[in-house]
Motif scaffolding. Structure first.
Motif, mmCIF file in Angstrom:
data_model
loop_
_atom_site.group_PDB
_atom_site.id
_atom_site.type_symbol
_atom_site.label_atom_id
_atom_site.label_comp_id
_atom_site.label_asym_id
_atom_site.label_seq_id
_atom_site.Cartn_x
_atom_site.Cartn_y
_atom_site.Cartn_z
ATOM 1 N N LEU A 189 0.862 -1.388 0.093
ATOM 2 C CA LEU A 189 0.056 -0.204 0.013
ATOM 3 C C LEU A 189 0.790 1.197 0.001
ATOM 4 C CD1 LEU A 189 -2.844 0.881 0.280
ATOM 5 C CD2 LEU A 189 -2.864 0.867 2.913
ATOM 6 N N ASN A 217 -2.686 1.191 -9.733
ATOM 7 C CA ASN A 217 -4.150 1.546 -9.754
ATOM 8 C C ASN A 217 -4.893 0.378 -9.695
ATOM 9 O OD1 ASN A 217 -4.896 1.131 -12.470
ATOM 10 N ND2 ASN A 217 -3.204 2.738 -12.648
ATOM 11 N N ARG A 223 -7.860 2.023 -2.327
ATOM 12 C CA ARG A 223 -6.911 2.507 -3.287
ATOM 13 C C ARG A 223 -7.247 1.387 -4.559
ATOM 14 N NH1 ARG A 223 -1.483 4.278 -3.505
ATOM 15 N NH2 ARG A 223 -1.088 4.500 -5.853
#
Length: 508
Positions: free
Chosen positions: A251, A258, A286
């Protein structure tokens, strides 16, 4: 009669050209894996090893580890995998305790394996790229009973010398079936991990599941978040497994990654330690990818509970008992606890180990006569039957008569945007018995200080749960799987350096 090697033989006969393993620069089909492993088994037999003999194996997560591992299984021997960072003294201990007849070490590891083996007059082999063996012919697979020991994995424990958990042929095959079933894996899946294969998570939960399903297995010899993300893209992984520190590291190292990079990823599996909810939520936000959490131990061949794919994960919970296993939370009198009540987790089923190698007293203390294993973990279920691991019994902090579960405090700390890693432990205190201490690794460039940490915790926790000792470190100690090792933290140094009840100043 059966063998762990049967899985590879089956796929090599049906789909010989399907990819079984992917390393950093090479790949192996199921036919190549079968043939290389059979030659390795032949070399073991030619060297005089007999079924039941123990063979130590020290290698990183490379395809050659799998070749040697399966060759040992095909020969009917018992594989004893060890941490690649083991010292000579640690390897000597395992060689002697397990009574190994051979030691095998990866060529790039250094002299620890060969020196330890020489000290005990045990023959040693070098495992090289391609896993070559000289003068051997493929061996016939040795058939074994399901209850015969196939592997001995040494558990590090917090006290005493490591104990060898005996995993049987049936344990490993059951783990593969459960893992493949829980992830709904098929021969079309591309499975990848940065976990060490000498650890039960990578070995039993991931590798055995991949071999059972007939999918491919992508391996990282050493975990690195950027390399893991690159492997995800390169091999178009559909299933990925890791521990919380790995998800957290990816992360923070994501860069330009993406959701498109994760579009093909069906299942992301987390285990080895409780996954902080903040990490799971941040990962999903995310990348659009939900991490499903599971729970198990070396002594249960990595399995206990797992979050259901259809229902999705539930923050803070590890799901229900996997098919074929029973999981209960019990009080001190052995009675099953009602939902919401904390007790010790017990597990029964086909993945529970045979016992500890040459330790009948320890085995009797861990496994009841009716097959239930005491895990040493504190947990509770909710009304849906999902399990939440609260903490290890030995990690429980009792401050002034109040129980403090470190995992609960760590969950709150991980919610702070500047905290990358956190470990909460108890340290001796003359007044309260134990005091709550927190070791924290902050985000690079952060100006986070102890006062802010204390304030953050005070707003979210009862007064007796707030860390009174806060220490900043560059990184927390971790084991081979990436799990934070609280036992490696020097509690006496914490007490001595900060003074009881004090809050440490910001790191220098």
């Amino acid at each position: 009669m059966t063998s762990v090697f049967d899985l590879v033989c089956r796929h090599a006969a049906a789909t010989p050209d399907n990819i079984a393993l992917r390393g950093a620069t090479d790949q192996w089909t199921y036919r190549q894996l079968r043939d290389a492993s059979a030659r390795y088994a032949g070399a073991l037999a030619a060297a005089g090893l007999s079924p039941g003999d123990r063979v130590l194996l020290a290698a990183p997560s490379v395809p050659e580890f799998v070749v040697a591992y399966l060759g040992i299984q095909a020969a009917g021997c018992v594989v004893v995998p060890v941490n690649t960072m083991s010292t000579r003294a640690e390897i000597e201990y395992v060689l002697g305790d397990a009574g190994c007849s051979l030691a095998i070490g990866w060529h790039a590891l250094g002299p620890a394996v060969t020196e330890a083996a020489a000290a005990l007059d045990v023959p040693s082999w070098t495992l090289s790229p391609g896993a070559p063996v000289t003068g051997s012919t493929p061996a016939d697979v040795v058939d074994r009973d399901r209850d015969e020991t196939a592997a001995i994995l040494y558990t590090s424990g917090t006290t005493g010398r490591p104990k060898g958990a005996q995993l049987t042929v049936g344990n490993l095959l059951s783990a593969g079936e459960i893992g493949a079933g829980c992830s709904r894996a098929s021969s079309a899946d591309r499975i990848g991990t940065g976990l060490p294969l000498f650890h039960v998570f990578g070995q039993a939960s991931v590798l055995m599941a991949a071999l059972t399903a007939g999918g491919s297995m992508s391996l990282l010899a050493r975990f690195d978040p950027a390399s893991m993300l690159e492997m995800l893209r390169r091999d178009r992984l559909t299933i990925m497994a890791g521990v919380p520190t790995m998800w957290n590291a990816m992360l923070h190292a994501a860069g330009d990654a993406n959701p498109a990079d994760f579009a093909q990823l069906r299942v992301a599996v987390s285990g080895g330690a409780s996954l902080p909810g903040e990490i799971a939520r941040a990962f999903e936000a995310r990348f659009g990818c939900t991490i499903l959490e599971g729970y198990g131990l070396t002594e249960t061949t990595a399995f206990g509970t797992f979050s259901d794919i259809d229902r999705g994960g539930k923050t803070g919970y590890t799901g229900r008992a996997v098919p074929g296993l029973q999981v209960q939370v019990r009080d001190d009198d052995g009675n099953e606890c009602a939902p919401g009540t904390v007790g010790e987790v017990h597990i029964k089923g086909p993945t529970v180990m045979r016992g500890y190698w040459n330790r009948p007293t320890d085995t009797a203390a861990a496994i009841s006569t009716d097959g239930w294993l005491r895990t040493g973990d504190l947990g509770e279920t909710d009304t849906d039957g999902d399990l939440r691991i609260v903490d290890r019994i030995k990690d429980l902090i009792i401050r002034g008569g109040y129980n403090v579960y470190p995992g609960e405090v760590e969950e709150v700390l991980y919610e702070h945007p500047d905290i990358v890693e956190a470990a909460v432990i108890g340290v001796p205190d003359d007044h309260y018995g134990e005091e709550v201490a927190a070791l924290i690794a902050a985000r690079p460039g952060s100006e986070l200080g102890a006062a802010e940490v204390s304030s953050w915790a005070r707003e979210r926790l009862s007064a007796y749960k707030i860390p009174r000792i806060v220490r900043f470190v560059d990184a927390l100690p971790k084991g081979p799987s990436g799990k934070i090792l609280k036992r490696s933290i020097d509690r006496t140094a914490l007490t001595r350096d900060t003074g009881l009840g004090d809050v440490a100043a910001r790191r220098h």
